[in-house]
Design an enzyme around this catalytic site. Structure first.
Site, PDB file in Angstrom:
ATOM      1  N   TYR A   1     -19.358  27.912 -44.646  1.00  0.00           N
ATOM      2  CA  TYR A   1     -18.682  29.193 -44.788  1.00  0.00           C
ATOM      3  C   TYR A   1     -19.482  30.181 -45.638  1.00  0.00           C
ATOM      4  CZ  TYR A   1     -14.462  27.037 -42.837  1.00  0.00           C
ATOM      5  OH  TYR A   1     -13.558  26.407 -42.019  1.00  0.00           O
TER       6      TYR A   1
ATOM      7  N   LYS B   1     -20.099  13.782 -41.920  1.00  0.00           N
ATOM      8  CA  LYS B   1     -20.668  13.430 -40.610  1.00  0.00           C
ATOM      9  C   LYS B   1     -22.134  13.047 -40.785  1.00  0.00           C
ATOM     10  CE  LYS B   1     -19.482  13.819 -36.777  1.00  0.00           C
ATOM     11  NZ  LYS B   1     -19.128  12.722 -35.822  1.00  0.00           N
TER      12      LYS B   1
ATOM     13  N   ASP C   1     -14.552  12.820 -38.177  1.00  0.00           N
ATOM     14  CA  ASP C   1     -13.774  12.794 -36.937  1.00  0.00           C
ATOM     15  C   ASP C   1     -12.893  11.547 -36.874  1.00  0.00           C
ATOM     16  OD1 ASP C   1     -16.112  11.292 -36.772  1.00  0.00           O
ATOM     17  OD2 ASP C   1     -16.466  11.735 -34.661  1.00  0.00           O
TER      18      ASP C   1
ATOM     19  N   ASP D   1     -11.122  22.055 -44.359  1.00  0.00           N
ATOM     20  CA  ASP D   1     -10.267  23.066 -43.736  1.00  0.00           C
ATOM     21  C   ASP D   1      -9.476  22.450 -42.591  1.00  0.00           C
ATOM     22  OD1 ASP D   1      -9.129  25.476 -43.073  1.00  0.00           O
ATOM     23  OD2 ASP D   1     -11.001  26.503 -42.636  1.00  0.00           O
TER      24      ASP D   1
ATOM     25  N   ASP E   1      -5.271  20.785 -42.595  1.00  0.00           N
ATOM     26  CA  ASP E   1      -4.260  21.315 -41.674  1.00  0.00           C
ATOM     27  C   ASP E   1      -3.623  20.183 -40.860  1.00  0.00           C
ATOM     28  OD1 ASP E   1      -4.525  23.874 -42.523  1.00  0.00           O
ATOM     29  OD2 ASP E   1      -5.280  24.703 -40.644  1.00  0.00           O
TER      30      ASP E   1
END
Length: 370
Positions: A142, A193, A226, A250, A254
């Protein structure tokens, strides 16, 4: 008693409605319990753009830096979809995070017993859920440079975002996760990852080294992000504290939010580093939900996430642990009594609006502190 300085930034959409219910609590704590809160208000988001042409003005940014803590509502909405990217409503929140150096985002996912049946998952999967996601907030993709769109000609363009992490950024966020785990179930799961990203390789290495050097008493697991998302919906109660980077945090937070039945229920805290002299830290508290412009002004928004964010503020910024515990207990008690806003309504319960939910919570909070 020294004053406690709070800056309130209600923002856009349902933000002002939810913030109004927190203001009731602050008034009660000052008037009846001598809490000593001093509040100022400012603009951030689309409302700030309308007033100043910026997502947050210099004056309000200065107020945020001077406050002991910031309470933030929500930003954005279709009204501002066409404004320049640099002054979009979300830019105000990003600036607050960056200039206040709020590197640690804490997002709890707690399933209140009264809402266990409201989740899209089976009740036994989420009943008693209590996990905490610790997200690195000021680094990663970001904020990495270069960040641009390049015209390649022939009708082709290339979008570029850069994922960057330095050792110290990973050390400090993992340190926060380990410290918090010591106050909970003493278990941290680090997610990245490393199988496809060099930043993930470094993340894994540094978390492992930090654990070995300072926190070997805490159980540490590593998991690909993941796979972590899959496990969050398969069996979320296997987790205690999850630490991860800005992008994956992020998304994973959620996912965790929706396990509880409604994203309108969950708070968050964004913390800076402790001051070397005073031990205090910059902090911003906000509900996980967005501005929900489709229901703004209708009096049906759920204020619980905003009020729970204030409870986190009491806990982490002012060390008012007993008051935070009682406020969280008030939320659970009002839900146990069957009161619901529209987003969490279920058969046999009593539907109430934003204002009445706030009133019920204030009343219950007062009775618990009496």
């Amino acid at each position: 008693m020294a004053s406690r300085k709070l800056l309130l930034l209600p923002g856009d959409g349902i933000g002002p409605e939810a913030m109004a219910e927190v203001k009731k609590l602050i008034a009660v704590m000052n008037d009846k319990f001598g809490a000593g809160f001093e509040t100022e208000e400012g603009l951030a988001g689309g409302c700030a753009y309308d007033a100043h042409g910026q997502a947050i003005s210099e004056a309000d940014m200065a107020k945020a830096l001077a406050a002991d803590a910031v309470l933030f509502g929500a930003v954005g909405g279709p009204k501002w979809d066409s404004v320049p990217y640099e002054v979009r409503p979300e830019a105000g929140l990003l600036r607050l995070r960056k200039e206040m150096q709020l590197f640690a985002n804490l997002r709890p996912a707690i399933c209140y017993p009264a809402l266990a049946a409201s989740s899209s998952l089976k009740q036994d999967v989420i009943e008693g859920l209590d996990i905490l996601i610790v997200r690195e907030l000021t680094g990663g993709v970001y904020f990495g440079e270069p960040k641009e769109i390049i015209d390649l000609g022939n009708g082709q363009k290339r979008g570029i975002d850069t994922q960057i992490y330095d050792t110290f950024e990973i050390e400090r966020i993992s340190g926060v996760a380990f410290e918090l785990a010591r106050t909970r179930k003493n278990h941290v799961t680090s997610m990245e990852k490393r199988n496809v990203m060099k930043s993930g390789v470094l993340w894994n290495e540094v978390v492992t080294q930090t654990h070995k050097a300072k926190y070997s008493d805490v159980k540490l697991d590593h998991m690909l992000a993941d796979a972590g998302g899959m496990q969050l919906v398969r069996w979320p109660k296997q987790f205690d504290v999850i630490v991860t980077d800005n992008l994956f945090g992020d998304m994973l937070s959620d996912i965790a939010a929706m396990l509880t039945g409604s994203i309108g229920m969950l708070p968050s805290a964004s913390l800076g580093a402790p001051d070397a002299r005073t031990g205090s830290r910059k902090a911003l508290y906000e509900p996980v939900h967005g501005s929900a412009p489709d229901i703004a002004g209708k009096g049906i928004a759920n204020p619980i996430a905003m009020i729970a964010s204030f409870a986190m503020c009491l806990r982490y910024s002012f060390n008012m642990v007993a008051e935070a515990d009682r406020l969280e207990a008030a939320i659970a008690s009002v839900l146990d009594e069957g009161y619901r806003t529209k987003d969490i309504m279920s058969e046999g319960c009593i539907e109430i609006g934003t204002t009445m939910m706030g009133d019920k919570l204030v009343e219950k909070f007062q009775s618990l502190l009496a």
